[in-house]
Design an enzyme around this catalytic site. Structure first.
Site, mmCIF file in Angstrom:
data_model
loop_
_atom_site.group_PDB
_atom_site.id
_atom_site.type_symbol
_atom_site.label_atom_id
_atom_site.label_comp_id
_atom_site.label_asym_id
_atom_site.label_seq_id
_atom_site.Cartn_x
_atom_site.Cartn_y
_atom_site.Cartn_z
ATOM 1 N N HIS A 1 -10.490 13.200 92.941
ATOM 2 C CA HIS A 1 -10.404 11.760 93.227
ATOM 3 C C HIS A 1 -8.953 11.335 92.994
ATOM 4 O O HIS A 1 -8.265 11.912 92.135
ATOM 5 C CB HIS A 1 -11.341 11.049 92.235
ATOM 6 C CG HIS A 1 -11.544 9.594 92.470
ATOM 7 N ND1 HIS A 1 -10.603 8.649 92.144
ATOM 8 C CD2 HIS A 1 -12.598 8.917 92.986
ATOM 9 C CE1 HIS A 1 -11.087 7.446 92.437
ATOM 10 N NE2 HIS A 1 -12.287 7.580 92.958
ATOM 11 N N ASP B 1 -12.749 15.763 84.581
ATOM 12 C CA ASP B 1 -13.136 14.461 85.118
ATOM 13 C C ASP B 1 -14.657 14.484 85.271
ATOM 14 O O ASP B 1 -15.191 15.094 86.197
ATOM 15 C CB ASP B 1 -12.427 14.232 86.462
ATOM 16 C CG ASP B 1 -12.834 12.904 87.086
ATOM 17 O OD1 ASP B 1 -13.781 12.264 86.583
ATOM 18 O OD2 ASP B 1 -12.207 12.517 88.096
ATOM 19 N N GLN C 1 -18.593 12.083 87.757
ATOM 20 C CA GLN C 1 -19.810 12.372 88.531
ATOM 21 C C GLN C 1 -20.763 13.310 87.795
ATOM 22 O O GLN C 1 -21.788 13.707 88.361
ATOM 23 C CB GLN C 1 -19.437 12.992 89.891
ATOM 24 C CG GLN C 1 -18.607 12.093 90.783
ATOM 25 C CD GLN C 1 -19.372 10.854 91.258
ATOM 26 O OE1 GLN C 1 -20.591 10.862 91.357
ATOM 27 N NE2 GLN C 1 -18.648 9.781 91.533
ATOM 28 N N LYS D 1 -21.243 4.612 86.238
ATOM 29 C CA LYS D 1 -21.818 5.693 87.051
ATOM 30 C C LYS D 1 -22.943 6.393 86.291
ATOM 31 O O LYS D 1 -23.464 7.414 86.729
ATOM 32 C CB LYS D 1 -20.727 6.690 87.442
ATOM 33 C CG LYS D 1 -19.692 6.085 88.417
ATOM 34 C CD LYS D 1 -18.678 7.115 88.814
ATOM 35 C CE LYS D 1 -17.444 6.524 89.453
ATOM 36 N NZ LYS D 1 -17.646 6.089 90.829
ATOM 37 N N CYS E 1 -11.688 8.013 98.325
ATOM 38 C CA CYS E 1 -10.565 8.170 97.376
ATOM 39 C C CYS E 1 -10.213 9.643 97.185
ATOM 40 O O CYS E 1 -9.848 10.070 96.076
ATOM 41 C CB CYS E 1 -10.853 7.524 96.020
ATOM 42 S SG CYS E 1 -10.935 5.754 96.094
HETATM 43 C C1 LIG Z 1 -14.699 11.948 90.285
HETATM 44 C C2 LIG Z 1 -14.200 10.563 90.006
HETATM 45 N N1 LIG Z 1 -13.140 10.407 89.200
HETATM 46 C C3 LIG Z 1 -12.666 9.204 88.888
HETATM 47 C C4 LIG Z 1 -13.237 8.055 89.395
HETATM 48 C C5 LIG Z 1 -12.709 6.714 89.008
HETATM 49 O O1 LIG Z 1 -13.695 6.009 88.303
HETATM 50 P P1 LIG Z 1 -13.536 4.447 88.005
HETATM 51 O O2 LIG Z 1 -13.268 3.799 89.340
HETATM 52 O O3 LIG Z 1 -14.846 4.058 87.433
HETATM 53 O O4 LIG Z 1 -12.401 4.304 87.062
HETATM 54 C C6 LIG Z 1 -14.326 8.164 90.260
HETATM 55 C C7 LIG Z 1 -14.921 6.977 90.897
HETATM 56 O O5 LIG Z 1 -15.506 7.047 91.959
HETATM 57 C C8 LIG Z 1 -14.836 9.451 90.555
HETATM 58 O O6 LIG Z 1 -15.903 9.606 91.335
#
Ligand SMILES: Cc1ncc(COP(=O)(O)O)c(C=O)c1O
Length: 407
Positions: free
Chosen positions: A122, A200, A203, A226, A364
């Site tokens: 992401h 990270d 998910q 999430k 993203c």
């Molecule tokens: C794998 C991953 N990393 C980071 C993020 C960023 O999360 P947030 O927008 O809640 O800060 C997301 C959000 O979709 C994500 O799916």
């Protein structure tokens, strides 16, 4: 798990009683944010209605109660992840957590050090590292991913041994494709190089409920929204000695020990990374989400998600012209696909007219889309509150949409 326990669970989520554009909601966008059970909504409401006070600051009863409740959730999450509560820092989300870590680790990076990422990341797990690389002269290298979007584990392990990265930051599960990466194997491979490992978990927290001691990572980031919790809240786990050694990222009240105009001293982690008034109601709501999850049979929920995922995959694959991306054998229940050369935006717009909530675009993950040679996909992402009817409605709407596009 059949659909009956799921029917029970669905009653906990009031959003499913809501009509969207006069149609019952078919929510297949849980990778973006999950729906919230009554218990979470009620906990946030109760907090504002009868407990609202700032934490850590007052001697009065409400403030003490708010502080106790707030800190209890830190302990609850620590237990959920099998780590110590002083290793949990609250932030506004996975993005803020990754920025904190990338900024903090910049102090220990120098020219030509390797920061290892993957093309699956992401943007939140790319851009903070690009900034860190710019600040320090370190360089970004990428783990190998094939043309379908699957991480190549054996090559990846060899690359780690060869590059000896200073930092490796990779997603546990891809938000765009749903792939579950074997992060435990990658972490194990990096041990002999002393690599700092960042996972990270945006998910993975909900679907995989990882035991972080078993995973043996140095940092793990997540977003509460999430995993059934409120928006605007997330956090990170950091192995205590590494976490405490990170420099201050943002400063202000609460995180200090003493302040004078001749200098300021800071409190130890986690407080030194939590300046200002935190998202107290968010934390309380997330506590209710953790209680909710703890009361469920995780294996049964996971199996339910997986059987829905298999059914979705099977029915999608039966439609001529559908191209499914990613690792369908190891997946948290996210299907990313294209239909012939039709624009993903057109499909998602038409699906929306059937009450189907899916996501379309690059999710993203522009570097991943470039790697796959596409602009974007349609993404349908599941959670345990979905049922077979959601899948049937989605497939029927998709077939209808396709026949409209083919006219
Ligand atoms: C794998 C991953 N990393 C980071 C993020 C960023 O999360 P947030 O927008 O809640 O800060 C997301 C959000 O979709 C994500 O799916």
């Amino acid at each position: 798990m059949n659909d009956n326990p799921c029917t029970q669970i669905r009653h906990d989520f009031p959003i499913f009683e809501v009509s969207v554009d006069d149609q019952p909601l078919c929510y297949l966008d849980s990778a973006a944010t999950t729906q919230k059970p009554n218990q979470v909504i009620q906990a946030v409401k109760d907090f504002y209605q009868s407990q609202n006070a700032n934490v850590h600051r007052g001697l009065h009863t409400l403030s003490e109660q708010a502080t106790t409740a707030y800190e209890a959730v830190r302990r609850k999450l620590a237990q959920f992840l099998n780590v110590q509560s002083r290793e949990i820092v609250w932030t506004s989300g996975a993005t803020a957590s990754l920025n904190l870590i990338a900024y903090g680790l910049s102090d220990s990076l120098k020219k030509d050090d390797v920061i290892l990422l993957s093309p699956l990341e992401h943007h939140a797990n790319i851009v903070p590292w690009q900034l860190a690389a710019k600040r320090t002269g370190a360089r970004i290298e990428l783990l190998p991913v094939d043309a379908q979007g699957i991480l190549q584990l054996e090559q990846a392990k060899a690359l780690i041994e060869n590059l000896k990265p200073k930092v490796m930051s990779i997603c546990h599960a891809s938000n765009a494709l749903g792939n579950i990466n074997d992060v435990a194997a990658l972490i194990a491979s990096s041990k002999s190089s002393g690599t700092v490992t960042v996972i990270d978990g945006a998910q993975s927290l909900l679907h995989l409920r990882p035991d972080l001691q078993q995973l043996d990572c140095d940092f793990y980031v997540f977003s509460a929204h999430k995993a059934l919790g409120p928006t605007g809240l997330g956090g990170l786990y950091g192995r205590y000695e590494l976490l405490n050694a990170l420099p201050v990222y943002q400063s202000g009240g609460e995180m200090i020990d003493t302040v004078s105009f001749s200098g300021t001293t800071f409190r130890p982690a986690p407080e030194k990374f939590e300046p200002g008034t935190p998202n107290i109601a968010g934390v309380i709501g997330f506590g209710a989400a953790l209680d909710y999850l703890a009361a469920q049979d995780h294996d049964a929920l996971f199996q339910h998600e997986q059987s829905l995922y298999q059914s979705l995959l099977q029915q999608l694959s039966g439609i001529d012209g559908i191209r499914i991306w990613g690792d369908t054998a190891n997946n948290v229940g996210t299907v990313s696909f294209n239909y012939k050369n039709e624009h993903h935006y057109d499909l998602a717009t038409l699906l929306n007219t059937h009450g189907i909530a899916v996501r379309s675009g690059h999710h993203c993950t522009q570097p991943l889309m470039a790697h796959l040679g596409i602009e974007g996909t349609i993404r349908a992402s599941l959670a345990f509150y979905n049922n077979q009817q959601d899948i049937s409605r989605f497939i029927a709407a998709l077939k209808d949409t396709i026949s409209l596009l083919e006219e």
